[in-house]
Design an enzyme around this catalytic site. Structure first.
Site, PDB file in Angstrom:
ATOM      1  N   ALA A 172      52.621  31.476  39.063  1.00  5.96           N
ATOM      2  CA  ALA A 172      51.434  30.859  38.479  1.00  5.96           C
ATOM      3  C   ALA A 172      50.210  31.300  39.273  1.00  5.96           C
ATOM      4  O   ALA A 172      50.196  31.226  40.502  1.00  5.96           O
ATOM      5  CB  ALA A 172      51.558  29.342  38.504  1.00  5.96           C
ATOM      6  N   THR A 174      46.281  30.732  39.969  1.00  6.48           N
ATOM      7  CA  THR A 174      45.293  29.671  39.784  1.00  6.48           C
ATOM      8  C   THR A 174      43.920  30.247  39.475  1.00  6.48           C
ATOM      9  O   THR A 174      43.191  30.658  40.369  1.00  6.48           O
ATOM     10  CB  THR A 174      45.205  28.755  41.023  1.00  6.48           C
ATOM     11  OG1 THR A 174      44.822  29.539  42.162  1.00  6.48           O
ATOM     12  CG2 THR A 174      46.537  28.087  41.298  1.00  6.48           C
ATOM     13  N   ILE A 202      53.239  30.861  43.771  1.00  5.81           N
ATOM     14  CA  ILE A 202      51.867  30.533  43.393  1.00  5.81           C
ATOM     15  C   ILE A 202      50.928  31.568  44.006  1.00  5.81           C
ATOM     16  O   ILE A 202      51.015  31.876  45.191  1.00  5.81           O
ATOM     17  CB  ILE A 202      51.446  29.135  43.897  1.00  5.81           C
ATOM     18  CG1 ILE A 202      52.486  28.067  43.535  1.00  5.81           C
ATOM     19  CG2 ILE A 202      50.066  28.776  43.353  1.00  5.81           C
ATOM     20  CD1 ILE A 202      52.654  27.813  42.066  1.00  5.81           C
ATOM     21  N   LYS A 203      50.036  32.090  43.175  1.00  2.00           N
ATOM     22  CA  LYS A 203      48.968  32.961  43.664  1.00  2.00           C
ATOM     23  C   LYS A 203      47.670  32.170  43.609  1.00  2.00           C
ATOM     24  O   LYS A 203      47.311  31.620  42.563  1.00  2.00           O
ATOM     25  CB  LYS A 203      48.863  34.224  42.808  1.00  2.00           C
ATOM     26  CG  LYS A 203      47.701  35.147  43.194  1.00  2.00           C
ATOM     27  CD  LYS A 203      47.678  36.391  42.312  1.00  2.00           C
ATOM     28  CE  LYS A 203      46.481  37.282  42.614  1.00  2.00           C
ATOM     29  NZ  LYS A 203      46.470  38.517  41.774  1.00  2.00           N
ATOM     30  N   THR A 204      46.977  32.110  44.740  1.00  2.64           N
ATOM     31  CA  THR A 204      45.741  31.346  44.783  1.00  2.64           C
ATOM     32  C   THR A 204      44.758  32.008  45.740  1.00  2.64           C
ATOM     33  O   THR A 204      45.051  33.062  46.314  1.00  2.64           O
ATOM     34  CB  THR A 204      46.011  29.881  45.187  1.00  2.64           C
ATOM     35  OG1 THR A 204      44.866  29.087  44.877  1.00  2.64           O
ATOM     36  CG2 THR A 204      46.342  29.753  46.669  1.00  2.64           C
TER      37      THR A 204
END
Length: 291
Positions: A172, A174, A202-204
């Protein structure tokens, strides 16, 4: 009929030694199926549990942006230095050589452009095509706080459910709602929601204040986005701080392929992520490698 004349009875069963199971100790993956763990072990180095992803999927909504005009000329020379390639299926099929044998995180959301509302995305790849392309993960944007927040979360849920059926991890990404500040509170919210939905990665974005709280509050690996182009020394400092504060890697694009020397830059990033080099020492490596 099998020839049984020369079959010897096994004797060396080591009955005094219980079977041991080698665990892949990646954050949050202990209960995942073998196939999903195997894909994650290609994305994240099993020894360092870190990764350097090369992102060049920007064209799915930006078109041929600076540095991505010709993937075959500008980006292909970087493939061998990346742990993972992140791209769209169109670029994968048309430009990326199958013999490069690099794990792929496949961009699986789309249907938007820079001319319209960015958060208005849909699932753009069927899971059977991601499997057909031998992907190691599929990625989609989630826009918490945006006009199309609900649809973007539904997109992630759809991909996660499809991924669980075939052992495909979902990353996912962001995206930032236009009315939300880029701060620790926002990214803690966005990353946690995506992880609670079941995303395995998660990529943020990295933030200067409180990133360690973002990483600690997320039960699965976080990789940071490179974001806008920075000076090489600044980009390496961002990498170092993110890894030091709990990130499991980077997924960089512009800060590598728009660098003065992209090959030297990705080598320097690799040194930070996998060898715990400081930003200063990594920058010295960049200068020494620079053509």
């Amino acid at each position: 009929m099998a020839d049984l004349d020369d079959i010897k009875d096994g004797k060396d069963f080591h009955t005094d030694k219980p079977q041991t199971n080698t665990l892949f100790a990646l954050k949050g993956c202990g209960a995942l199926d073998w196939g999903m763990q195997s894909r994650l072990a290609r994305i994240f180095n099993p020894k360092t549990r870190k990764t350097v992803m090369l992102a060049f999927d920007h064209g799915y909504f930006q078109g041929p942006t600076t540095g991505l005009e010709r993937i075959d000329i500008n980006i292909a020379p970087l493939f061998e230095y990346a742990d993972v390639l992140m791209c769209t299926r169109g670029i994968l099929r048309s430009v990326v050589p199958p013999a490069i044998n690099k794990p792929v995180v496949l961009r699986a959301s789309g249907a938007n452009s820079i001319l319209t509302e960015l958060s208005n995305e849909a699932v753009a790849v069927a899971m059977d095509d991601a499997v057909r392309l031998n992907s190691c993960a599929a990625a989609a944007q989630v826009y918490i706080g945006s006009e199309h927040e609900h649809q973007s979360i539904k997109n992630i849920i759809q991909l996660i459910d499809a991924g669980l059926r075939v052992g495909m991890p979902i990353m996912a990404v962001t995206g930032v709602g236009k009315d939300m500040a880029r701060d620790q509170r926002y990214f803690s919210l966005a990353t946690r929601i995506a992880a609670e939905m079941g995303a395995q990665i998660i990529k943020t974005y990295y933030v200067d204040k409180g990133f360690e709280r973002i990483a600690a509050g997320c039960p699965v690996p976080i990789v940071i986005a490179g974001g806008k182009k920075l000076l090489e020394r600044e980009a390496l400092e961002m990498c170092y701080q993110a890894i030091d504060q709990g990130a499991s890697g980077v997924d960089m694009g512009r800060n590598i392929f728009q660098s003065e020397d992209p090959v030297a830059m990705i080598k320097a990033v690799h040194a930070v992520v996998h060898h715990n080099e400081t930003a200063e020492r990594a920058y010295e490596l960049f200068l020494s490698e620079k053509g």
